[in-house]
Design a protein around this motif. Structure first.
Motif, PDB file in Angstrom:
ATOM      1  N   ILE A  40       0.874  -1.348  -0.145  1.00  0.00           N
ATOM      2  CA  ILE A  40       0.093  -0.087   0.148  1.00  0.00           C
ATOM      3  C   ILE A  40       0.835   1.342   0.038  1.00  0.00           C
ATOM      4  O   ILE A  40       0.600   2.117  -0.526  1.00  0.00           O
ATOM      5  CB  ILE A  40      -0.825   0.024   1.080  1.00  0.00           C
ATOM      6  N   GLU A  41       1.889   1.262   0.806  1.00  0.00           N
ATOM      7  CA  GLU A  41       2.912   2.375   0.934  1.00  0.00           C
ATOM      8  C   GLU A  41       3.609   2.471  -0.339  1.00  0.00           C
ATOM      9  O   GLU A  41       3.540   3.718  -0.828  1.00  0.00           O
ATOM     10  CB  GLU A  41       4.016   2.126   1.878  1.00  0.00           C
ATOM     11  N   ASP A  42       3.694   1.698  -1.103  1.00  0.00           N
ATOM     12  CA  ASP A  42       4.556   1.716  -2.625  1.00  0.00           C
ATOM     13  C   ASP A  42       3.666   2.283  -3.427  1.00  0.00           C
ATOM     14  O   ASP A  42       3.868   3.076  -4.202  1.00  0.00           O
ATOM     15  CB  ASP A  42       5.058   0.222  -3.019  1.00  0.00           C
ATOM     16  N   VAL A  43       2.394   1.900  -3.549  1.00  0.00           N
ATOM     17  CA  VAL A  43       1.386   2.178  -4.601  1.00  0.00           C
ATOM     18  C   VAL A  43       0.858   3.390  -4.403  1.00  0.00           C
ATOM     19  O   VAL A  43       0.483   4.203  -5.272  1.00  0.00           O
ATOM     20  CB  VAL A  43       0.562   1.051  -5.175  1.00  0.00           C
ATOM     21  N   TYR A  44       0.162   3.701  -3.361  1.00  0.00           N
ATOM     22  CA  TYR A  44      -0.818   4.771  -2.872  1.00  0.00           C
ATOM     23  C   TYR A  44      -0.054   5.719  -1.947  1.00  0.00           C
ATOM     24  O   TYR A  44      -0.799   6.467  -0.988  1.00  0.00           O
ATOM     25  CB  TYR A  44      -1.884   4.270  -2.124  1.00  0.00           C
ATOM     26  N   SER A  45       1.287   6.331  -2.207  1.00  0.00           N
ATOM     27  CA  SER A  45       1.988   7.351  -1.305  1.00  0.00           C
ATOM     28  C   SER A  45       2.039   8.530  -2.256  1.00  0.00           C
ATOM     29  O   SER A  45       3.112   9.458  -1.995  1.00  0.00           O
ATOM     30  CB  SER A  45       2.956   6.737  -1.026  1.00  0.00           C
ATOM     31  N   SER A  46       1.051   8.812  -2.996  1.00  0.00           N
ATOM     32  CA  SER A  46       1.106  10.277  -3.604  1.00  0.00           C
ATOM     33  C   SER A  46      -0.309  10.808  -3.767  1.00  0.00           C
ATOM     34  O   SER A  46      -0.992   9.852  -4.231  1.00  0.00           O
ATOM     35  CB  SER A  46       1.620   9.959  -5.216  1.00  0.00           C
ATOM     36  N   PRO A  47      -0.450  12.007  -3.611  1.00  0.00           N
ATOM     37  CA  PRO A  47       0.277  12.825  -3.134  1.00  0.00           C
ATOM     38  C   PRO A  47       0.776  12.925  -1.586  1.00  0.00           C
ATOM     39  O   PRO A  47       1.752  13.730  -1.300  1.00  0.00           O
ATOM     40  CB  PRO A  47      -0.187  14.139  -3.444  1.00  0.00           C
ATOM     41  N   TYR A  48       0.221  12.091  -0.822  1.00  0.00           N
ATOM     42  CA  TYR A  48       0.544  12.079   0.764  1.00  0.00           C
ATOM     43  C   TYR A  48       1.313  10.868   1.141  1.00  0.00           C
ATOM     44  O   TYR A  48       0.706   9.572   0.419  1.00  0.00           O
ATOM     45  CB  TYR A  48      -0.790  12.240   1.664  1.00  0.00           C
ATOM     46  N   ASP A  49       2.343  10.645   1.633  1.00  0.00           N
ATOM     47  CA  ASP A  49       3.138   9.494   2.037  1.00  0.00           C
ATOM     48  C   ASP A  49       2.192   8.794   3.117  1.00  0.00           C
ATOM     49  O   ASP A  49       2.076   9.247   4.249  1.00  0.00           O
ATOM     50  CB  ASP A  49       4.446  10.123   2.530  1.00  0.00           C
ATOM     51  N   GLN A  50       2.052   7.615   2.887  1.00  0.00           N
ATOM     52  CA  GLN A  50       0.931   6.935   3.698  1.00  0.00           C
ATOM     53  C   GLN A  50       1.723   6.558   5.166  1.00  0.00           C
ATOM     54  O   GLN A  50       0.894   6.809   6.178  1.00  0.00           O
ATOM     55  CB  GLN A  50       0.732   5.445   3.006  1.00  0.00           C
ATOM     56  N   VAL A  51       2.860   6.341   5.410  1.00  0.00           N
ATOM     57  CA  VAL A  51       3.583   6.159   6.621  1.00  0.00           C
ATOM     58  C   VAL A  51       3.659   7.304   7.313  1.00  0.00           C
ATOM     59  O   VAL A  51       3.101   7.371   8.518  1.00  0.00           O
ATOM     60  CB  VAL A  51       4.976   5.600   6.173  1.00  0.00           C
ATOM     61  N   GLN A  52       3.923   8.385   6.648  1.00  0.00           N
ATOM     62  CA  GLN A  52       4.108   9.757   7.519  1.00  0.00           C
ATOM     63  C   GLN A  52       2.698  10.163   8.202  1.00  0.00           C
ATOM     64  O   GLN A  52       2.496  10.673   9.022  1.00  0.00           O
ATOM     65  CB  GLN A  52       4.567  10.949   6.535  1.00  0.00           C
ATOM     66  N   GLU A  53       1.643   9.823   7.201  1.00  0.00           N
ATOM     67  CA  GLU A  53       0.367  10.211   7.708  1.00  0.00           C
ATOM     68  C   GLU A  53      -0.249   9.390   8.828  1.00  0.00           C
ATOM     69  O   GLU A  53      -0.848   9.911   9.647  1.00  0.00           O
ATOM     70  CB  GLU A  53      -0.644  10.191   6.317  1.00  0.00           C
ATOM     71  N   LEU A 112       1.799   7.869  10.987  1.00  0.00           N
ATOM     72  CA  LEU A 112       2.474   8.407  12.306  1.00  0.00           C
ATOM     73  C   LEU A 112       2.057   9.469  12.744  1.00  0.00           C
ATOM     74  O   LEU A 112       2.013   9.817  14.038  1.00  0.00           O
ATOM     75  CB  LEU A 112       4.092   8.565  11.623  1.00  0.00           C
ATOM     76  N   ALA A 113       1.815  10.570  11.927  1.00  0.00           N
ATOM     77  CA  ALA A 113       1.117  11.863  12.384  1.00  0.00           C
ATOM     78  C   ALA A 113       0.142  11.882  13.032  1.00  0.00           C
ATOM     79  O   ALA A 113      -0.073  12.482  14.080  1.00  0.00           O
ATOM     80  CB  ALA A 113       1.133  12.998  11.199  1.00  0.00           C
ATOM     81  N   LEU A 114      -0.921  10.975  12.598  1.00  0.00           N
ATOM     82  CA  LEU A 114      -2.050  10.522  13.491  1.00  0.00           C
ATOM     83  C   LEU A 114      -2.146  10.065  14.788  1.00  0.00           C
ATOM     84  O   LEU A 114      -2.531  10.198  15.689  1.00  0.00           O
ATOM     85  CB  LEU A 114      -3.221   9.988  12.489  1.00  0.00           C
ATOM     86  N   ALA A 115      -1.241   8.950  14.727  1.00  0.00           N
ATOM     87  CA  ALA A 115      -0.725   8.346  15.907  1.00  0.00           C
ATOM     88  C   ALA A 115      -0.125   9.129  16.898  1.00  0.00           C
ATOM     89  O   ALA A 115      -0.437   9.121  18.200  1.00  0.00           O
ATOM     90  CB  ALA A 115       0.248   7.252  15.642  1.00  0.00           C
ATOM     91  N   ILE A 116       0.797  10.052  16.492  1.00  0.00           N
ATOM     92  CA  ILE A 116       1.674  10.781  17.341  1.00  0.00           C
ATOM     93  C   ILE A 116       0.392  12.055  18.132  1.00  0.00           C
ATOM     94  O   ILE A 116       0.555  12.139  19.202  1.00  0.00           O
ATOM     95  CB  ILE A 116       2.671  11.699  16.634  1.00  0.00           C
TER      96      ILE A 116
END
Length: 317
Positions: free
Chosen positions: A105-118, A120-124
């Motif tokens: 999912i990270e590889d294919v669906y990380s544009s325009p927003y990086d899935q991992v960073q989003e 992590l941001a919500l978890a933080i």
């Protein structure tokens, strides 16, 4: 039946939609708040996760001194200042969570927003929400639980409405450089109604990008972690809550937040984000750990107005 002459012989919106670029937002998480308390409270970093509050055993006159223009005696008073032999120690609490992200999912669906960073941001943000709640309500170090009995007062009105007189009483309890009031938004609204009723509308000020009302020059900081009848968002019109007045800062012998300094994989104050690896199913895992506590350095650094009613209104007609 529509006249064929009224039909538009052109590409329709439904088909055209398939060729259009859709402008998207980042994930919107409605439960998140500004978390003003962690912005206005002074924090101290710890080396080993333990904080000891050493206090003096105080009396009316801690130490006798000689103060006279004309000496009545050649003997200078002597003595010493006694310390508590068993001072209180605070140990940091850990708030943790694990975030899993499918690497496909990270590889294919990380544009325009990086899935991992989003993720992590919500978890933080969720961890920071929990931190603010714990600073106020934790059974061990929470501010509400640690207000001395001598610093607890009740509203002057029998119905519990928070009046300017009540906030003045709080100031009389924390009169040495008080920093801010802390209250649920509905408690602040109830106080504003009392000010309107008396014709003394509070002034406002800007702090850390937010606008707050002032009473006697002290800002009222909103937080939904000071619960109303045990709830962040009560649905009933009436309800009881508390209003705190806090002096913050170690130099002022006030209330301070505590965090672990120098963490490995430190993301921000007291927070570490560790990559745990990728399993055989292609799932990447991240461990988030937030270390926090709070300490009241002197009894008169905090006071609380208890049993404040938020649901009383006036009929101005």
């Amino acid at each position: 039946m529509a006249d064929k002459k009224d039909e538009i012989n052109a590409l329709g919106a439904k088909a055209a939609y398939n060729l259009a670029n859709v402008t998207k937002t980042k994930p919107q998480y409605g439960a998140l708040t500004p978390k003003w308390l962690t912005k206005v409270l002074e924090f101290k970093g710890l080396e080993t996760g333990i904080f000891r509050v050493n206090k003096v055993v105080e009396g009316e006159t801690p130490l006798d001194v000689l103060c006279s223009q004309t000496k009545k005696s050649d003997i200078i008073p002597d003595g010493y200042v006694e310390y508590e032999t068993e001072p209180r120690e605070y140990r940091l609490n850990s708030i943790s969570t694990i975030i899993n992200v499918n690497t496909a999912i990270e590889d294919v669906y990380s544009s325009p927003y990086d899935q991992v960073q989003e993720q992590l941001a919500l978890a933080i943000d969720s961890l920071r929400e929990r931190q603010e709640s714990q600073l106020i309500n934790n059974d061990d170090y929470g501010l509400l639980k640690n207000v001395p009995e001598s610093q607890r007062i009740q509203p002057l009105r029998a119905d519990g409405r928070p009046t300017p007189d009540d906030l003045d009483e709080l100031i009389s309890k924390v009169w040495k450089e008080p920093s801010f009031f802390l209250a649920h938004p509905r408690a602040i609204a109830a106080f504003e109604r009392e000010c309107t009723r008396r014709g003394v509308p509070p002034a406002t000020t800007n702090i850390a990008g937010g606008t707050f009302i002032l009473w006697r020059g002290i800002p009222l900081i909103p937080t939904d972690k000071l619960l109303v009848d045990g709830l962040k968002n009560p649905q009933s019109q009436s309800g009881k809550t508390n209003i705190l007045l806090v002096r913050t800062g170690e130099a002022k012998r006030g209330v301070i937040g505590l965090f672990q300094a120098g963490l490995k994989n430190e993301h921000s104050r007291g927070l570490s984000v560790r990559f745990r690896g990728i399993d055989d199913k292609g799932v990447a895992s991240y461990l988030l750990s937030l270390y926090c506590s709070a300490a009241i350095l002197a009894d008169d650094a905090i006071a609380v107005l208890e049993d404040v009613e938020v649901g009383e209104y006036y009929d101005y007609n």
